[in-house]
Design a protein around this motif. Sequence first.
Motif, PDB file in Angstrom:
ATOM      1  N   LYS A 166       0.855  -1.221  -0.075  1.00 28.04           N
ATOM      2  CA  LYS A 166      -0.072   0.035   0.160  1.00 28.04           C
ATOM      3  C   LYS A 166       0.602   1.203  -0.083  1.00 28.04           C
ATOM      4  N   GLU A 167       2.070   1.127   0.288  1.00 27.22           N
ATOM      5  CA  GLU A 167       2.806   2.448   0.060  1.00 27.22           C
ATOM      6  C   GLU A 167       3.414   2.545  -1.081  1.00 27.22           C
ATOM      7  N   VAL A 168       3.154   1.570  -1.991  1.00 22.75           N
ATOM      8  CA  VAL A 168       3.879   1.452  -3.369  1.00 22.75           C
ATOM      9  C   VAL A 168       2.674   1.757  -4.423  1.00 22.75           C
ATOM     10  N   PHE A 169       1.499   1.203  -4.185  1.00 20.62           N
ATOM     11  CA  PHE A 169       0.425   1.327  -5.132  1.00 20.62           C
ATOM     12  C   PHE A 169      -0.741   1.906  -4.267  1.00 20.62           C
ATOM     13  N   TYR A 170      -1.452   2.898  -4.994  1.00 18.41           N
ATOM     14  CA  TYR A 170      -2.665   3.384  -4.257  1.00 18.41           C
ATOM     15  C   TYR A 170      -3.639   2.412  -4.196  1.00 18.41           C
ATOM     16  N   LEU A 171      -4.026   2.447  -2.890  1.00 20.29           N
ATOM     17  CA  LEU A 171      -5.269   1.530  -2.421  1.00 20.29           C
ATOM     18  C   LEU A 171      -6.332   2.156  -2.023  1.00 20.29           C
ATOM     19  N   PRO A 172      -7.490   2.328  -2.840  1.00 15.66           N
ATOM     20  CA  PRO A 172      -8.780   3.080  -2.630  1.00 15.66           C
ATOM     21  C   PRO A 172      -9.315   2.813  -1.445  1.00 15.66           C
ATOM     22  N   TYR A 173      -9.425   1.729  -0.779  1.00 12.71           N
ATOM     23  CA  TYR A 173     -10.208   1.289   0.043  1.00 12.71           C
ATOM     24  C   TYR A 173      -9.145   0.607   1.216  1.00 12.71           C
ATOM     25  N   PHE A 204      -5.932  -2.344  -5.867  1.00 17.14           N
ATOM     26  CA  PHE A 204      -5.109  -1.293  -6.042  1.00 17.14           C
ATOM     27  C   PHE A 204      -5.525  -0.648  -7.349  1.00 17.14           C
ATOM     28  N   SER A 205      -4.793   0.622  -7.600  1.00 15.77           N
ATOM     29  CA  SER A 205      -4.916   1.127  -9.024  1.00 15.77           C
ATOM     30  C   SER A 205      -3.734   1.764  -9.324  1.00 15.77           C
ATOM     31  N   ASP A 206      -3.701   2.373 -10.669  1.00 14.81           N
ATOM     32  CA  ASP A 206      -2.416   2.828 -11.266  1.00 14.81           C
ATOM     33  C   ASP A 206      -2.005   4.356 -10.657  1.00 14.81           C
ATOM     34  N   LYS A 207      -2.864   4.792  -9.918  1.00 14.70           N
ATOM     35  CA  LYS A 207      -2.869   6.376  -9.452  1.00 14.70           C
ATOM     36  C   LYS A 207      -1.570   6.876  -9.085  1.00 14.70           C
ATOM     37  N   PHE A 208      -0.699   6.320  -8.424  1.00 18.74           N
ATOM     38  CA  PHE A 208       0.648   6.853  -8.188  1.00 18.74           C
ATOM     39  C   PHE A 208       1.423   6.915  -9.481  1.00 18.74           C
ATOM     40  N   GLN A 209       1.365   5.934 -10.281  1.00 16.36           N
ATOM     41  CA  GLN A 209       1.979   5.712 -11.559  1.00 16.36           C
ATOM     42  C   GLN A 209       1.704   6.706 -12.474  1.00 16.36           C
ATOM     43  N   THR A 222       0.432   2.687 -16.971  1.00 21.55           N
ATOM     44  CA  THR A 222      -0.884   2.477 -16.660  1.00 21.55           C
ATOM     45  C   THR A 222      -0.885   1.114 -16.133  1.00 21.55           C
ATOM     46  N   THR A 223      -2.114   0.696 -15.558  1.00 21.05           N
ATOM     47  CA  THR A 223      -2.284  -0.698 -15.072  1.00 21.05           C
ATOM     48  C   THR A 223      -1.883  -1.468 -16.235  1.00 21.05           C
ATOM     49  N   LEU A 224      -2.159  -1.304 -17.526  1.00 17.15           N
ATOM     50  CA  LEU A 224      -1.855  -2.199 -18.429  1.00 17.15           C
ATOM     51  C   LEU A 224      -0.231  -2.646 -18.679  1.00 17.15           C
ATOM     52  N   ASP A 225       0.442  -1.193 -18.216  1.00 15.35           N
ATOM     53  CA  ASP A 225       1.879  -1.548 -18.469  1.00 15.35           C
ATOM     54  C   ASP A 225       2.536  -2.379 -17.300  1.00 15.35           C
ATOM     55  N   ILE A 226       1.801  -2.123 -16.041  1.00 12.75           N
ATOM     56  CA  ILE A 226       2.284  -2.927 -15.050  1.00 12.75           C
ATOM     57  C   ILE A 226       2.019  -4.086 -15.089  1.00 12.75           C
ATOM     58  N   PRO A 267     -13.048  -4.423 -10.647  1.00 13.50           N
ATOM     59  CA  PRO A 267     -14.392  -3.825 -10.797  1.00 13.50           C
ATOM     60  C   PRO A 267     -14.199  -2.389 -11.390  1.00 13.50           C
ATOM     61  N   LEU A 268     -15.329  -2.037 -12.008  1.00 15.64           N
ATOM     62  CA  LEU A 268     -15.299  -0.642 -12.952  1.00 15.64           C
ATOM     63  C   LEU A 268     -15.391   0.599 -11.958  1.00 15.64           C
ATOM     64  N   VAL A 269     -15.771   0.242 -10.555  1.00 18.64           N
ATOM     65  CA  VAL A 269     -15.801   1.557  -9.720  1.00 18.64           C
ATOM     66  C   VAL A 269     -14.590   2.160  -9.365  1.00 18.64           C
ATOM     67  N   VAL A 270     -13.332   1.092  -9.844  1.00 17.43           N
ATOM     68  CA  VAL A 270     -11.895   1.726  -9.672  1.00 17.43           C
ATOM     69  C   VAL A 270     -11.172   2.041 -10.742  1.00 17.43           C
ATOM     70  N   ASN A 271     -10.854   3.259 -11.127  1.00 18.44           N
ATOM     71  CA  ASN A 271     -10.286   3.538 -12.531  1.00 18.44           C
ATOM     72  C   ASN A 271      -8.967   2.912 -12.327  1.00 18.44           C
ATOM     73  N   GLY A 272      -8.641   2.001 -13.522  1.00 20.38           N
ATOM     74  CA  GLY A 272      -7.182   1.361 -13.405  1.00 20.38           C
ATOM     75  C   GLY A 272      -7.206   0.307 -12.444  1.00 20.38           C
ATOM     76  N   ALA A 273      -8.026  -0.416 -12.057  1.00 24.82           N
ATOM     77  CA  ALA A 273      -8.149  -1.511 -11.027  1.00 24.82           C
ATOM     78  C   ALA A 273      -7.230  -2.564 -11.158  1.00 24.82           C
ATOM     79  N   ILE A 274      -6.468  -3.046 -10.075  1.00 22.50           N
ATOM     80  CA  ILE A 274      -5.611  -3.991  -9.906  1.00 22.50           C
ATOM     81  C   ILE A 274      -5.967  -4.899  -8.893  1.00 22.50           C
ATOM     82  N   MET A 275      -6.613  -5.820  -9.140  1.00 23.21           N
ATOM     83  CA  MET A 275      -7.482  -6.874  -8.112  1.00 23.21           C
ATOM     84  C   MET A 275      -6.518  -8.000  -7.965  1.00 23.21           C
TER      85      MET A 275
END
Lengths: 134, 443, 483
Positions: C368-375, C385-390, C396-400, C417-425
Amino acid sequence: MKEINEINLPDDLKYSKDHEWARFENQYVTIGVTDYAQDQLGDIVFVELPQKGDVFKKGDEFGNVESIKAVSELYMPLGGKIFEVNAAFENHPDLANTSPYEKGWMIKVENDNADNINDLMGKDKYYKYLQGIE
Amino acid sequence: MRYLPHTKEDIEIMLSRIGISSLDELFPTISENCHSKKLPDLPEALTEWELCDLMNIYSRNTASGTKYKNFIGAGNYEHYIPSTIYYLLERSEFLTAYTPYQPEISQGTLQAVYEYQSLVSRLLGMEVANASLYDGASALAEALLMAIRIKKKKKVLISSLIHPHYRQVVNTYFKFTDFQVDEIPYLENGLTDISILNDTDDVAAVAVQSPNFFGCIESLKSFSEAALKKDMLFIVCFSEPFAYGLLKNPGSQGADIACGEGQSFGVSQLFGGPGLGMFASKMKFVRNMPGRLVGKTNDLDKKRGFVLTLATREQHIRREKATSNICTNNSLCAIAAAIYISSLGGTGLQKLAKLNYDKSEYLKKKFINAGLPATFKSPTFNEFVVKFPKGFKSLRNSILKNKIIPGLCLEKYYPELSDHYLICATETKSKEDLDLFVKEVLS
Amino acid sequence: MTKKLDDNLNVEPLIMEKGKKGRCAYSMPKRDIENFYLNKDLKGSELNLPDLCEIDIVRHYTRLSQLNFGLDTGMYPLGSCTMKYNPKLNEQLLACSGFSKAHPLVPETLSQGALQLIYELEQYLCLITGTDACSLQPSAGAQGELVGMLMICAFHKAKKNVKSKIIIPDTAHGTNPASASLCGLHPVQIKSNKNGILVPETVDKVMDDQTAGIMLTNPNTLGLFEENILEISQIVHSKGGQVYCDGANLNAVMGIVELGKIGVDVLHLNLHKTFSAPHGGGGPGSGPVCVKKHLIPFLPVPRIIKENNTYTFCENFPETIGRIHPFFGNFGVMVKAYAYIRTMGAKYLKKASQLAVLNANYIKECLKEVFYLPYDRPCLHECVFSDKFQAKYKITTLDICKRLMDFGFHPPTVYFPLVVNGAIMIEPTETESKESIDRLIDAFKTIANEAKDNPDILKKAPNTCPVKRLDETKAARQPLLSE
């Protein structure tokens, strides 16, 4: 994807909340999707358009645009009868990406009401609307 | 427990990293009244050796396939499966892989399925085939829904000689839609009554099974011409695809959609499931097709590669407007079919299909010579209907005692055919088996 | 592994490009009967299928398999897929000839083993989920959802109530609204709150007498427990609706929560997720449906009845929705799930859930320090997580996720899920050891650094796979779907 200030918005067009543009020319209105729409969609792979002669009301779904990651419905910015449909999309779905306002026009509609133009936004208002979305 | 790698030390380190001290503290968001008060009352865990012993008992109690000569087909067919298929399907890179959403590390699955799509298209004479659906029944339901979408009409016609279970599944799929499914009756010759099409209006599609449930080969060309006249799509379904190793395929007879059960091609019988839903159509309908599609493309270095494509039709993008709700399909079974068809080859498949045809023709002839002619005069493939002598029901038990299962009684599905049996003879039945069967029926 | 390319830059030629006419890889049975006449009007033309010999086949498919990553190769931290280890014993058991050659329509007296297995599996699934009856007919989760929705519609119809809508949260899997639509129910979407869960007020606002009920997922696709489920189901029930639960994420709560006892009326399970059956590159699966007593009359037929020690099929259920499978369900998948449950027992099933949740929370804390954790709250078996920090590096999430493949991992679920932009589950499951999870965490941390210092390597990733990034646009614009 582009930043808002990089989106191309010609002065002489009107814009809808569904990200379509309209060019009012005499009794016809040419319609397509904006630079913002094509940028959001990504590479467009297929465009489904109506038939010449079809009649729609304002707000009706008249077709859809498919990219790899999404399908977006197209909504009539005004009501009317379809006068012409851009057949070039059959072999070149990417026209909306490369030339959204010129070669990428989608339909021409018979303008049956002079007031139709008032329901749509000018360039500045649409730009503000885009800023509100982001 | 051999599937759970965590040691006590592992757990302690991980708990402390999270900042808690016991596994129970992992569930703070589950309130007291949502928490189970006790463990489910399941039987105690078995060792590998105990489980093997137990399953051997269950297997022995299901051993009709190995101990009996079974003459039932009816949508689940006994065919020899080469050991190479079992061997190759056990390769864990196929078996344990996920859906190929990340194509760079899934070229094995993707290319195998692309090849499957190609082989199925060629076999059925159609322009495009999908990556599989669940089974022949749901494939038919999806075909009818696809036709309704394309034609924008609400009625479909299906032959009453389509497998009864497929028709039941179609009715389940249509139960809460406002679409109408009507059945076409059959004629004395064991074929669907094509004349019904003359009086129809506003129908999206007509579906016919060939070979039909009685094993009879339908006049597909006539149906496709009649359907075209009435602006409806023509769907050909099947439960035994071996027929198309020998007979004129649906595409050559004008089918718009061809769908059915592919279990005969390298998928074990397994008490009826999993099967393989084969599905193919004309290319112009491809954007309306349910299920996944694998397409050919290139990578950054211009190498040929394969990807899932046209995915925007599917549920994960289109959601309620999707062409179907299908997500997981029968991919591994599709790969089994591709390996099987390739193992036989075009030459071998035609030869084996003819052998199947001949086995059932031989049995039919033996029954005729014994005074029990086939109920229907039309040509058949692999299955046919015979009326057994009166009082057969009591004789049946003694036949079973002699380890022969004498076909499927049709009474349950067609009450007007209460003494008639649907008989199937594949390449797995020797001449001796066939002779003995007839002898038992007559005794 | 390096693959030699042929002249056309193909990693592996197609099977249709191999072979020679006249070859065969099949042991043709001897012909012991005569050739019979076939009307030439019925006979098809020559088959355009390749002829190969056995070594051609074995080499081709062995080499194809080597282009694939499988669960036995490495970890698949795919959220909502539960890619847990597939026990090899369960594969062996399926090869028992009693099963592989079983015909579904032989007299029931000859199929008692299969019937008993299906019956007992139904019982076990009911015990695990706190429900009263089960149908193992549906072939996959999506078909299970369809059955559940059909049953809810049948329930309402029997009460002479007309319903046109169903409530579906914004975090739902795409199969949910797709299945509902097949029943003529219009999905009404509701939003989860800032904590990622549904609140009763939101449900109350939309729940009316036109609404058939709600389709929720619990645990949901954010890996969170729908804490308000009791109150939500009370609201739905009080206004005449039914509660459907998508049980795809059951792996978090076995032995801990019984969904049937916390307001759920009908749910589906995925035997190829929670119950360890392999995914097969996309299927086959099995999506059983479990129901509470009041929905039993509507279950698909035939159902298995046990009397004394004999099992039979019964179709005499007048209110059934009908048949959904041509026979009785995917027996081949049921055997593996049955073997899994008999191997684990209740104690280890609960342990499995606890360890799955432990693994996911551990990953969450480490990354969670490295990638944005929306919840940023306790999760269950998966974390998002999401790609917000990157984003500031235009990564983008795709690149990661493409770069993760170079480290020997299958990427997690992305953009859902769609509620998180660039979700990484990320869902590790309980069968991954601490070492393999630590390796995953290290890989992610390395990638986060690369995003900063060397973004180009991410943009060009993967670099070590049989193919590089593929032109999906071309595949969709000019579909080439067979050869």
